[in-house]
Design an enzyme around this catalytic site. Structure first.
Site, PDB file in Angstrom:
ATOM      1  N   ASP A   9      30.817  27.069   0.703  1.00  0.00           N
ATOM      2  CA  ASP A   9      29.525  26.351   0.723  1.00  0.00           C
ATOM      3  C   ASP A   9      28.837  26.412  -0.642  1.00  0.00           C
ATOM      4  O   ASP A   9      28.214  25.443  -1.083  1.00  0.00           O
ATOM      5  CB  ASP A   9      28.574  26.972   1.759  1.00  0.00           C
ATOM      6  CG  ASP A   9      28.934  26.590   3.182  1.00  0.00           C
ATOM      7  OD1 ASP A   9      29.462  25.482   3.393  1.00  0.00           O
ATOM      8  OD2 ASP A   9      28.680  27.405   4.094  1.00  0.00           O
ATOM      9  N   LYS A  51      29.193  32.518  11.151  1.00  0.00           N
ATOM     10  CA  LYS A  51      29.491  32.705   9.725  1.00  0.00           C
ATOM     11  C   LYS A  51      29.412  34.162   9.256  1.00  0.00           C
ATOM     12  O   LYS A  51      30.109  34.557   8.327  1.00  0.00           O
ATOM     13  CB  LYS A  51      28.550  31.847   8.867  1.00  0.00           C
ATOM     14  CG  LYS A  51      28.936  30.381   8.855  1.00  0.00           C
ATOM     15  CD  LYS A  51      28.106  29.591   7.851  1.00  0.00           C
ATOM     16  CE  LYS A  51      28.582  28.162   7.788  1.00  0.00           C
ATOM     17  NZ  LYS A  51      27.922  27.385   6.746  1.00  0.00           N
ATOM     18  N   TYR A  59      22.473  15.366   6.013  1.00  0.00           N
ATOM     19  CA  TYR A  59      23.176  14.091   5.781  1.00  0.00           C
ATOM     20  C   TYR A  59      23.071  13.153   6.971  1.00  0.00           C
ATOM     21  O   TYR A  59      23.534  12.017   6.915  1.00  0.00           O
ATOM     22  CB  TYR A  59      24.657  14.321   5.407  1.00  0.00           C
ATOM     23  CG  TYR A  59      25.357  15.292   6.318  1.00  0.00           C
ATOM     24  CD1 TYR A  59      25.839  14.903   7.553  1.00  0.00           C
ATOM     25  CD2 TYR A  59      25.502  16.617   5.935  1.00  0.00           C
ATOM     26  CE1 TYR A  59      26.442  15.808   8.400  1.00  0.00           C
ATOM     27  CE2 TYR A  59      26.103  17.539   6.776  1.00  0.00           C
ATOM     28  CZ  TYR A  59      26.582  17.126   8.006  1.00  0.00           C
ATOM     29  OH  TYR A  59      27.180  18.030   8.842  1.00  0.00           O
ATOM     30  N   ALA A 106      14.643  29.139   3.754  1.00  0.00           N
ATOM     31  CA  ALA A 106      15.238  30.447   3.451  1.00  0.00           C
ATOM     32  C   ALA A 106      16.209  30.853   4.555  1.00  0.00           C
ATOM     33  O   ALA A 106      16.386  32.022   4.848  1.00  0.00           O
ATOM     34  CB  ALA A 106      14.130  31.487   3.293  1.00  0.00           C
ATOM     35  N   GLY A 107      16.837  29.860   5.187  1.00  0.00           N
ATOM     36  CA  GLY A 107      17.796  30.123   6.266  1.00  0.00           C
ATOM     37  C   GLY A 107      19.197  30.319   5.707  1.00  0.00           C
ATOM     38  O   GLY A 107      19.383  30.641   4.519  1.00  0.00           O
ATOM     39  N   ASN A 165      32.786  30.687   5.566  1.00  0.00           N
ATOM     40  CA  ASN A 165      32.926  29.383   6.239  1.00  0.00           C
ATOM     41  C   ASN A 165      34.386  28.918   6.285  1.00  0.00           C
ATOM     42  O   ASN A 165      34.660  27.861   6.860  1.00  0.00           O
ATOM     43  CB  ASN A 165      32.039  28.316   5.577  1.00  0.00           C
ATOM     44  CG  ASN A 165      32.627  27.807   4.279  1.00  0.00           C
ATOM     45  OD1 ASN A 165      33.309  28.561   3.576  1.00  0.00           O
ATOM     46  ND2 ASN A 165      32.397  26.552   3.961  1.00  0.00           N
TER      47      ASN A 165
HETATM   48  P1  NDP Z   1      18.751  27.833   9.545  1.00  0.00           P
HETATM   49  O1  NDP Z   1      18.402  27.738  10.980  1.00  0.00           O
HETATM   50  O2  NDP Z   1      19.442  29.040   9.051  1.00  0.00           O
HETATM   51  O3  NDP Z   1      17.380  27.669   8.679  1.00  0.00           O
HETATM   52  C1  NDP Z   1      16.444  26.696   8.985  1.00  0.00           C
HETATM   53  C2  NDP Z   1      15.374  26.623   7.913  1.00  0.00           C
HETATM   54  O4  NDP Z   1      14.498  25.525   8.224  1.00  0.00           O
HETATM   55  C3  NDP Z   1      14.486  27.871   7.832  1.00  0.00           C
HETATM   56  O5  NDP Z   1      14.096  28.068   6.513  1.00  0.00           O
HETATM   57  C4  NDP Z   1      13.303  27.463   8.719  1.00  0.00           C
HETATM   58  O6  NDP Z   1      12.114  28.109   8.393  1.00  0.00           O
HETATM   59  C5  NDP Z   1      13.170  26.004   8.337  1.00  0.00           C
HETATM   60  N1  NDP Z   1      12.466  25.233   9.367  1.00  0.00           N
HETATM   61  C6  NDP Z   1      12.943  24.874  10.586  1.00  0.00           C
HETATM   62  N2  NDP Z   1      12.016  24.161  11.256  1.00  0.00           N
HETATM   63  C7  NDP Z   1      10.926  24.079  10.445  1.00  0.00           C
HETATM   64  C8  NDP Z   1       9.660  23.469  10.560  1.00  0.00           C
HETATM   65  N3  NDP Z   1       9.307  22.785  11.663  1.00  0.00           N
HETATM   66  N4  NDP Z   1       8.802  23.552   9.533  1.00  0.00           N
HETATM   67  C9  NDP Z   1       9.158  24.231   8.401  1.00  0.00           C
HETATM   68  N5  NDP Z   1      10.347  24.828   8.222  1.00  0.00           N
HETATM   69  C10 NDP Z   1      11.225  24.763   9.242  1.00  0.00           C
HETATM   70  O7  NDP Z   1      19.559  26.522   9.244  1.00  0.00           O
HETATM   71  P2  NDP Z   1      20.620  26.235   8.053  1.00  0.00           P
HETATM   72  O8  NDP Z   1      20.058  26.797   6.792  1.00  0.00           O
HETATM   73  O9  NDP Z   1      21.960  26.642   8.476  1.00  0.00           O
HETATM   74  O10 NDP Z   1      20.622  24.626   8.005  1.00  0.00           O
HETATM   75  C11 NDP Z   1      19.475  23.918   7.572  1.00  0.00           C
HETATM   76  C12 NDP Z   1      19.826  22.467   7.379  1.00  0.00           C
HETATM   77  O11 NDP Z   1      20.842  22.317   6.415  1.00  0.00           O
HETATM   78  C13 NDP Z   1      20.354  21.784   8.638  1.00  0.00           C
HETATM   79  O12 NDP Z   1      19.574  20.638   8.800  1.00  0.00           O
HETATM   80  C14 NDP Z   1      21.773  21.404   8.353  1.00  0.00           C
HETATM   81  O13 NDP Z   1      22.012  20.099   8.842  1.00  0.00           O
HETATM   82  C15 NDP Z   1      21.821  21.378   6.830  1.00  0.00           C
HETATM   83  N6  NDP Z   1      23.124  21.847   6.319  1.00  0.00           N
HETATM   84  C16 NDP Z   1      23.871  20.998   5.550  1.00  0.00           C
HETATM   85  C17 NDP Z   1      25.083  21.412   5.039  1.00  0.00           C
HETATM   86  C18 NDP Z   1      25.910  20.467   4.211  1.00  0.00           C
HETATM   87  O14 NDP Z   1      27.108  20.741   3.999  1.00  0.00           O
HETATM   88  N7  NDP Z   1      25.351  19.396   3.707  1.00  0.00           N
HETATM   89  C19 NDP Z   1      25.611  22.781   5.277  1.00  0.00           C
HETATM   90  C20 NDP Z   1      24.711  23.596   6.093  1.00  0.00           C
HETATM   91  C21 NDP Z   1      23.531  23.126   6.590  1.00  0.00           C
HETATM   92  P3  NDP Z   1      11.686  29.497   9.151  1.00  0.00           P
HETATM   93  O15 NDP Z   1      12.416  30.574   8.421  1.00  0.00           O
HETATM   94  O16 NDP Z   1      10.213  29.544   8.982  1.00  0.00           O
HETATM   95  O17 NDP Z   1      12.128  29.364  10.588  1.00  0.00           O
END
Ligand code: NDP
Length: 273
Positions: free
Chosen positions: A103, A67, A214, A128-129, A88
């Site tokens: 998005d 992305k 989802y 915060a991802g 995207n």
């Molecule tokens: P990223 O990998 O960029 O971010 C992941 C996030 O989850 C970070 O904030 C991370 O925290 C946190 N995290 C992961 N594991 C843990 C844990 N065990 N405990 C606490 N926090 C955790 O992923 P994305 O942001 O791209 O995607 C996140 C979710 O969103 C996915 O599940 C995806 O399925 C969903 N999604 C849905 C979309 C839709 O259209 N509905 C579009 C995009 C994503 P840390 O920074 O501490 O690692």
């Protein structure tokens, strides 16, 4: 035939082909366009871009991990893609590559479609991802006051610093209290259908709850919201709305989101274990 696609690494689990093919068929465009998932490894992204015309690809969606890295190959960016530095959707218009981010509006549309209120409300955003960037940017622009909590605090601080000028955004140090109106999970916690990103005692009836996951359809967070009689939605409508906007950019035609949702629901029904 014009080819449309979604690229990513991995990509085999993408549901974009299911909803886009259904929308193309519904609009009687399936003789003109098809839509497929294409696996593109990070090192092969330049080659994919170079061969777009040869492969008759007129547009494509972009998912992880491309992305941000895709940006350097594009000729223009829309203002949202520029501001959050993530693309995207790419339209190949006579070899000019136009980058968009759907998005952000996809997330906001999913709230609107479900009559969730967010203007001048307080939202607790978990995570915060990558997806949190789109969610926080969209909400701040819409006038929502944001508190972010993330396991790794410096990432939440970075996100706050990035968007501070857009509105009210603070970082929560822990999850001991929750005085928000809206709870939004953007973390991947819940994908395993076991863990919830928020202690159950911080959810009560007055909260509106969004989990952008989802699959599973009803995450542990949403099960708790259900138990507390909250209004809640999962991420399916966000997926559909970002896809619907991409479809319009690809074809110039507004797709039917109901058809797209039916296709996805039917896919889930046939593929659930
Ligand atoms: P990223 O990998 O960029 O971010 C992941 C996030 O989850 C970070 O904030 C991370 O925290 C946190 N995290 C992961 N594991 C843990 C844990 N065990 N405990 C606490 N926090 C955790 O992923 P994305 O942001 O791209 O995607 C996140 C979710 O969103 C996915 O599940 C995806 O399925 C969903 N999604 C849905 C979309 C839709 O259209 N509905 C579009 C995009 C994503 P840390 O920074 O501490 O690692």
């Amino acid at each position: 035939m014009n080819h449309l696609a979604v690229i990513g690494h991995p990509i085999q689990h993408s549901l974009s082909p299911v909803m886009h093919m259904a929308a193309l068929k519904d609009k009687e465009l399936s003789d003109v366009y098809d839509y497929q998932a294409i696996h593109v490894q990070p090192t092969l992204l330049p080659e994919f871009i170079e061969t777009l015309n040869q492969k008759h690809i007129s547009g494509f969606n972009v998912t992880l991990p491309h992305k941000t890295t895709i940006i350097k190959y594009l000729d223009t960016l829309d203002s949202t893609a520029h501001d959050i530095a993530a693309v995207n959707t790419v339209v190949n218009k006579n070899s000019e590559l136009l980058g968009y981010n759907t998005d952000v509006q996809g997330f906001i549309d999913s709230l609107d479609d479900n009559n969730f209120t967010y203007k001048n409300k307080r939202a607790l955003v978990l995570g915060a991802g990558g997806s949190a960037q789109a969610v926080v940017y969209g909400l701040l622009k819409a006038g929502t006051n944001i508190e972010i909590f993330n396991r790794t605090r410096f990432k939440a601080e970075t996100l706050k610093n990035r968007f501070d000028a857009l509105g009210s955004i603070t970082v929560q140090r822990n999850l001991k209290t929750n005085d928000s109106d809206l709870i939004i999970n953007t973390t991947s916690v819940g994908l395993n259908d076991i863990d919830s990103p928020l202690p159950a005692d911080l959810i009560s009836e007055q909260h509106e709850v969004v989990d952008i996951i989802y699959n599973p359809f009803t995450t542990p967070l949403l099960k708790e919201a259900q138990k507390k009689h909250c209004r809640y939605i999962n991420g399916l409508d966000m997926l559909i709305s970002q896809g619907a906007q991409a479809f319009k950019l690809f074809t110039g035609i507004e797709p039917n989101k109901v058809i797209m949702k039916e296709a996805l629901l039917s896919y889930f029904k046939n593929h659930s274990s």
